[in-house]
Structures are given as C-alpha cells and as structure tokens.
Design a protein around this motif. Sequence first.
Motif, PDB file in Angstrom:
ATOM      1  N   MET A  96      56.718  40.218  13.988  1.00 13.15           N
ATOM      2  CA  MET A  96      57.067  39.322  13.224  1.00 13.15           C
ATOM      3  C   MET A  96      55.043  38.245  12.520  1.00 13.15           C
ATOM      4  SD  MET A  96      59.340  38.777  11.696  1.00 13.15           S
ATOM      5  CE  MET A  96      59.684  40.931  11.677  1.00 13.15           C
ATOM      6  N   ASN A  97      54.762  37.904  13.778  1.00 13.43           N
ATOM      7  CA  ASN A  97      53.678  37.951  14.174  1.00 13.43           C
ATOM      8  C   ASN A  97      52.494  39.464  13.428  1.00 13.43           C
ATOM      9  OD1 ASN A  97      53.226  36.118  15.736  1.00 13.43           O
ATOM     10  ND2 ASN A  97      53.527  36.604  17.247  1.00 13.43           N
ATOM     11  N   ILE A  98      52.701  40.108  13.333  1.00 15.77           N
ATOM     12  CA  ILE A  98      51.982  41.457  12.561  1.00 15.77           C
ATOM     13  C   ILE A  98      52.343  40.834  10.707  1.00 15.77           C
ATOM     14  CG2 ILE A  98      52.383  44.167  12.111  1.00 15.77           C
ATOM     15  CD1 ILE A  98      52.733  44.711  14.401  1.00 15.77           C
ATOM     16  N   LEU A  99      54.088  41.162  11.119  1.00  8.70           N
ATOM     17  CA  LEU A  99      53.604  40.491   9.534  1.00  8.70           C
ATOM     18  C   LEU A  99      53.114  39.142   8.611  1.00  8.70           C
ATOM     19  CD1 LEU A  99      55.163  40.299   7.178  1.00  8.70           C
ATOM     20  CD2 LEU A  99      57.335  39.401   7.878  1.00  8.70           C
ATOM     21  N   MET A 121      55.669  31.044   7.735  1.00  6.88           N
ATOM     22  CA  MET A 121      56.199  31.361   8.697  1.00  6.88           C
ATOM     23  C   MET A 121      56.680  30.100   9.739  1.00  6.88           C
ATOM     24  SD  MET A 121      55.225  34.101  11.988  1.00  6.88           S
ATOM     25  CE  MET A 121      55.852  34.123  13.181  1.00  6.88           C
ATOM     26  N   VAL A 122      58.170  29.485  10.771  1.00  4.12           N
ATOM     27  CA  VAL A 122      57.958  29.026  10.970  1.00  4.12           C
ATOM     28  C   VAL A 122      57.797  29.190  12.970  1.00  4.12           C
ATOM     29  CG1 VAL A 122      59.986  26.799  11.964  1.00  4.12           C
ATOM     30  CG2 VAL A 122      59.803  27.435   9.747  1.00  4.12           C
ATOM     31  N   ILE A 170      60.032  33.113   7.617  1.00  3.13           N
ATOM     32  CA  ILE A 170      60.026  33.832   8.661  1.00  3.13           C
ATOM     33  C   ILE A 170      60.393  32.397   9.828  1.00  3.13           C
ATOM     34  CG2 ILE A 170      58.910  35.563  10.679  1.00  3.13           C
ATOM     35  CD1 ILE A 170      58.038  36.220   8.203  1.00  3.13           C
ATOM     36  N   LEU A 171      61.669  33.135  10.724  1.00  4.49           N
ATOM     37  CA  LEU A 171      61.960  31.603  11.144  1.00  4.49           C
ATOM     38  C   LEU A 171      61.696  32.342  12.787  1.00  4.49           C
ATOM     39  CD1 LEU A 171      63.583  30.337   9.131  1.00  4.49           C
ATOM     40  CD2 LEU A 171      63.495  28.422   9.942  1.00  4.49           C
ATOM     41  N   ILE A 198      64.331  35.681   7.121  1.00  5.12           N
ATOM     42  CA  ILE A 198      64.129  36.254   8.084  1.00  5.12           C
ATOM     43  C   ILE A 198      64.329  35.424   9.466  1.00  5.12           C
ATOM     44  CG2 ILE A 198      63.636  38.075  10.055  1.00  5.12           C
ATOM     45  CD1 ILE A 198      61.991  39.295   7.780  1.00  5.12           C
ATOM     46  N   PHE A 199      65.522  35.290  10.137  1.00  3.74           N
ATOM     47  CA  PHE A 199      65.969  34.270  11.491  1.00  3.74           C
ATOM     48  C   PHE A 199      65.674  35.386  12.903  1.00  3.74           C
ATOM     49  CE2 PHE A 199      69.736  33.851  10.931  1.00  3.74           C
ATOM     50  CZ  PHE A 199      70.301  33.956  11.959  1.00  3.74           C
TER      51      PHE A 199
END
Lengths: 505, 313
Positions: free
Chosen positions: A49-52, A85-86, A165-166, A196-197
């Motif tokens: 997710m950090n890449i996203l 992003m959360v 994103i969570l 997305i979670f």
Amino acid sequence: MSGGAVLELEGITKRFGALVANDDVTLSLKKGEVLALLGENGAGKTTLMNILFGHYAADAGEVRVEGRPLPPGKPRAAIAAGVGMVHQHFTLAGNLTVLENIVIGSEPLWKVGSDRDGAARKLMQLSATFGLPVDPEARVGDLSVGERQRVEILKALYRDARILILDEPTAVLARPEAEQLFRILRGMAQGGLSIIFISHKLHEVMGASDRVVVLRGGRVVAERATAETNPAELAELMVGRAVARPKREAHAAGAPVVVAKGLSASAGGGMALDAVDFEVRTGEILGIVGVSGNGQAMLGRVLSGLARLDAGTITFDGRDIARITPRAAVRMGIGRVPEDRHAEGVVGDLAVWENAVLERVRDFSRWGFVRRRAAEAHAAGLIARFDIRGAGPATRTRLLSGGNMQKLILGRNLAAGPRFLLANQPTRGLDEGAIAAVHQELLMARSEGAAILLISEDLEEAVGLSDRLQAISKGRLSEPIAAEEVDARRLGLMMAGVWETRDAV
Amino acid sequence: MMEALDILTTASLWAAVLRIATPLIFGVLGALICERAGVLNLGIEGIMTMGAMVGWLTVYWGGDLWAGLAMAVLAGMAMGWLHAMLTVPLGLSQHVSGLGITLLASALAYYLYRLWVQVGDLPPTIEPFQPWPIPGLSAIPFLGDVVFTQTPPTYVALILVGLVAWMLARTPMGLALRMTGENPHAVEAQGLNPVRIRIWAVMVGSGIMALGGAFLTTAAFNSFFPGMVQGRGWICIALVVFASWRPGKALLGALLFALFDAFQLRLQTVVEGVPYQLFLMAPYVLSIVALILVARRARVPEALMQPYRRGER
C-alpha cells in the motif's frame, strides 16, 4: 485493461536488502468495491500500500489509476490521481486543529492568506454526506482514537479521493467503533468510492468486504469472493497451514494468590479505578474485559508497581503489595506482560539476550560484571523453548515481529516460574499464528499452577481463556461470573456497566 | 528607593528597552521559525556574530546600511544552510551541529575581520543608523519618544513580529511549517516535502537571526569587536521556550528581558553599596524565574529535534 477497474497493480516487486517484501504482486480494484487485503504481520500488505500511495518506489512493476500509470515514489501524484490513504499510525499533528490537519497540502504553499471559511464549509459538507461528525476547531490531541480516525478519513475525502486505502483501520478501535466504521465504509462504496482495507482479522474481512486477496510472504496466494469463502479457509490460506486457537480445559482452581480489595486510584484528575475488588487463584485465569480506556491501563500500572493507589489493599500470598516497586515484583515472582510491548516490554535497540535478562540481571552477573555467556545461553534457551523465530541471542530486538517480541516477553516471565502473571492485552496487534502461540503459553502456565490476570479487549480471547470474567467500566469492576455462564448479550451489558450481582461465583 | 522607581516612568528608559530588545526580537523570531519546523538551531550565537561582522563590513567597505543588513541576512542563510544540511537530510544531532555552527561562525567572523580590517588601538567605526522619528506619530507624548523615535531596524523588527505571526497562523506556508514541526510524516502523506520545508525554514530563520547581530554593529554600536553578541543568542533560545513558540509572546519576552537589562543599568548609578555584578546578573536570574513560571505549561512542537527519515517511524 480489465473492464471497470479503477486501480491496477501489476507485477509489483519491492526488496529491502535481502528481504523481498513484495514479490510480483498483481491485483485490481473495481469501482464501488470493498477489497480486503488479508495477511499476517510481515506478509507485505503495508509495503504494498505504501508503494501504491507513493511512499516507496517499487523495484519493478506499475501502478495504474483509471488506466493511467502513477509516477513511482510521489504521494502528491497519488493524491492528485484520487488515491487517499488512512495510515495505521495516524499522520496527524496533535497540537493542531482538525481543520488545520485536513487542509494542509490542499492549497498552494505560496498563496497569501488561507480560505478558512470555505475549507470549513467543504469539511462540514463532507462530514454530513458521509456521516462522519467532527468539530473543525477541536485540537486533534484532545480527540479519542475513533475521532482521530474520522479525521484521517475526512482528510482523504477532502482531497477528493475516489480510492480509499485503510491500513489496519481497526487496530486501535474497540469492537463497536470498528463495526460503525465498516458501516460507513459500506455506505461510501455504495456512493461510488472504491476501498481497500488491510486486515489480519478474519471476522472483519468476512463481514465487511466484497472480495479478499490473501498475501503471504510477499506473494498473492489466493483471491476469493467473500461470499464464496469462510473463515477457516482464509485462516489456512493466510498462515499457510491449519491453525486453531488452543482450548481451555476445565480444572479446579486452588487457593487465592492475589487478593485486591477496594482499589481506588486517580489519573489526571479523573477516577481511574473506583473501589475495585478481585481475587486470582492458583491455576486459574481471571479475565478483565471492557472497552479500552475504562481503567485497564491503571489497573495494570498499579499491579506492576508503576502507579500509586489512593485507597485499597492488595495482598500476594498474604503479603501486602499495595506499594510494590517493579524490582520487588520481579523478586517476588510476579510476572508482567505490559500493555505496550514497545514502550515498556522491551528495549528495541538492545539485543535479544540483553532483553531476556534485563529484569534479573543480578542473577547473571558476578562482581558487578555481566556473565555474558550465561545470559546468552539463557536467551538461546528461551528462543528454543518459546519458539521465537527470526532471532538469535545477538539480534537487535527491534527487528523481531510483534508476535515474536511478545513470545520473548512471555518467555522471560514464564521461565522464572511466576506465581502470578499479569497479562495486559497480550495479543493486541498479533496475527492468528502468534495469538495461538501466546494462548498456548498462557494455558500452559495456568496448568502449572500460575495465577493469571488477563486484561483484554478481545472478547473471544477473554472468554476462551478465562475461568472467570469480570467486566470493567468507568473504573468499576463487576462481580465475577464463570466463563461457562457467559453469553454475548450479558457480556455486552456488563461492559456497558450494567451488571447484576445475584449469581456471582 | 523612590529614585529607583522614578526611573520606570522615564521615556528614556522605555526607549532603551525597545533598543535593547531589537536584536533579541530578531534572534527569537529566527529561532522560533526553525523550531516550529522541528529544528533546534543552537548555531544562533555564531550566526548573530557572523551577521554583526558581515553587516558592519559591508558598510565599512562603502556599502549602504541597508545593503549591510541584506548581506548579513545572506551570510546567516549560508550558515543556516550548513546547519540544515547536517541536521535535516543527514539527520545528525541538532545539538552537536548547532554548537558546531556557533563555534565555526564566530571563529570565521573574527578571522575574516582580522584578515580584512586594519585594527589600530581602537576598532574602526562606521556611520550607523540614526534614530528616525516617524512623521506625525513621533509627536505623540511619551509613546512618540519611546516607540516612534527609533532606528529603522527596530521598526523592521516590530513589523516582522506581526508578519511572522500572520504567516504562521494564516497562510498555507505557515500551516505546512507548523505541521512539519509537529509530524513530518503527516506532511509527507499530504504530498508535501517535509525535508525541503525544514531546510528553508532553517535558512530563513538563520537569516533573521543574523539581522539581530547586524543591528548591534549598524545601529546599537558603530564597530565590530569580539564577544559583542554576549550570549544574546542563548537568551533567544530560552525566550522561544518562554514564548511557548508564539511570536507575540516572543516579543513580550524580549521586551521583558530588555526591561530588566535597561533597569539594572540605571539602578547601578542610583543604588550604592551593592556590587554591580549583582545588577548584571539580575536579568538572567529573572529570566530563569520567568521561564520556570511560564514554560511548564508550554506546548512543545512534537517533532522538535526528531530527525525525519522517509518511510521510518
């Protein structure tokens, strides 16, 4: 490009040194869909997710939003493309107001003056649309974690996110708050947002998602429509083998070891504990359940000798321990698993062997020098006995996963054969495999005759492990009830502070 | 005793207060900007020394007084750049780097001064800023003499207080700066670059600190000599805490310290039989007392002195 996908990740690979965090990961997200990314800690979910979001640049692969590739390593581009992003660790500034936390970055830096009223209007409108009430002028540091999370979500929505994103959104939430969050997310998805979670909790994934992608060891190992799978299958996919939490076997408890009467303590002006009574007997686990923030932390601190009582008595084998110090607790055979393993459990920058003997370094020293070989041998023993993975005695403790760190802390306490063990939120944030291991150890200590006080917010855990349960609410403790007599409704009422005394055990 | 209290009602005392406060105002504002972005700048003492030297030298070599101030700002920013490079991208200890900058900048200032200026028995002088009564306002009784008959840099300092306060509270730039000092990860997550923000904040803050030094050589005195900053930088570091990182309170703190200083100077001439060293100590002792009373409630920027590394927390 597949039909209707708002987001596609293709062939994402990311290495940190020798570790491959993501290995050729491909997944897509449809408009209006809630996708769960399931995996154990260390499976590579957060890295992905950090890449996203552009916090990291991938070594290979591509992220596409609505068909257009995102430039790697640029959060700004991700935001502009409609990705919000959360983060698991909230990216908020406690000293600033809600509105300030939300508008930062939304206006050009060189703009003279700032349109506060317009920003507040837009925020209130979003807040009403999505059912996320906030006070724009409140200081974020004064908010509860649930409210802070609302601010995080609003922050993403304020930047017109269409993909949300969570990262482990419920890690810090109590069950009712978590359920409310998922209701809100469902509403957002119906309104056209794609979500997305990340989670490692099976019941959440089953309850809240349309589709599940399971990640293990940095790879996508399975993809299922939520309706066509079940928790057992997901657990097995996630861990790579069948796991089951161990079961408690009934056996009779012995004599009381720790007896507390009328404990009262105050923190920050308010009452933290209010005339609390309990007793823990040899060979039993007493579970204290409750929504976080109802006095559990203070109870843990009092029993570890870190906070002072205003009133009340505690005895341990008949000896008064109301004013115990941490050092005396170690010497008397009181084991402690602290609530925050990073802050109080271990010193992250020290080696595993140093943490293993930290509490009883005197036993491992002579003439004021540490007997390093003996200490290292002791640590190696703990590693073998408690199945602490990814570590040797010389490993820096920070590098252990949460589960293995917790096994080290438990092992350090259990190796000394404690008469009494305080286990405060022992499995918070751990994945399914590690939870099973911790439970196994606690039950083993119980059958060896330790008296265990388990403080937990996880009802399933508390009911599964405890012989008797007491609920804590606003600093007051209910009468104990036997685990066999517990049902969900009654426990819910007890946690809300409603309890009857008639069938105490 | 009455004589001592009479001093408090004289316009000359209060005018002196504002004059003494001016370098402190520059210094405390500069330090405040750095710290609000999360970087402690202990280079301040050296940066002020450098500013004092460069400002004076520019004028000595035939430059305009305003050009002197401008050059001082540039010299301060250069020193700030060095501190920023060491502490922000490299993440080194802000204490160590700051003290290093102080030693380096002071030594460099003295060295260049000796290298470029022929010093006889007395240090050479320049024609400094003269008090510039603001037309109209300076005619107001008492207040006119105190506030509106100062040298131009003092007016600049006062205007700067308002400007910095407004910038911090009301502009996107100010918000980004404060957020960087509270939680740089949040700044990054919103698509801004906390590293760049910190570097610029330290450079601008250092430039303003240097103005404080330049005031000493181009307005308060007319020459440069070693030791002339006299710990004013350290006082500013304490004043930032006293001010709870707020520009308005920083002004107040600077004025308070200057009042103690101006008052003790005059007391020395009035009260006899007390060693003058005791009077010299008074402002510092009172500052510590004020710090204890006020600063315990201060809200420190949460990420102050915490290096920011991308992707780590």
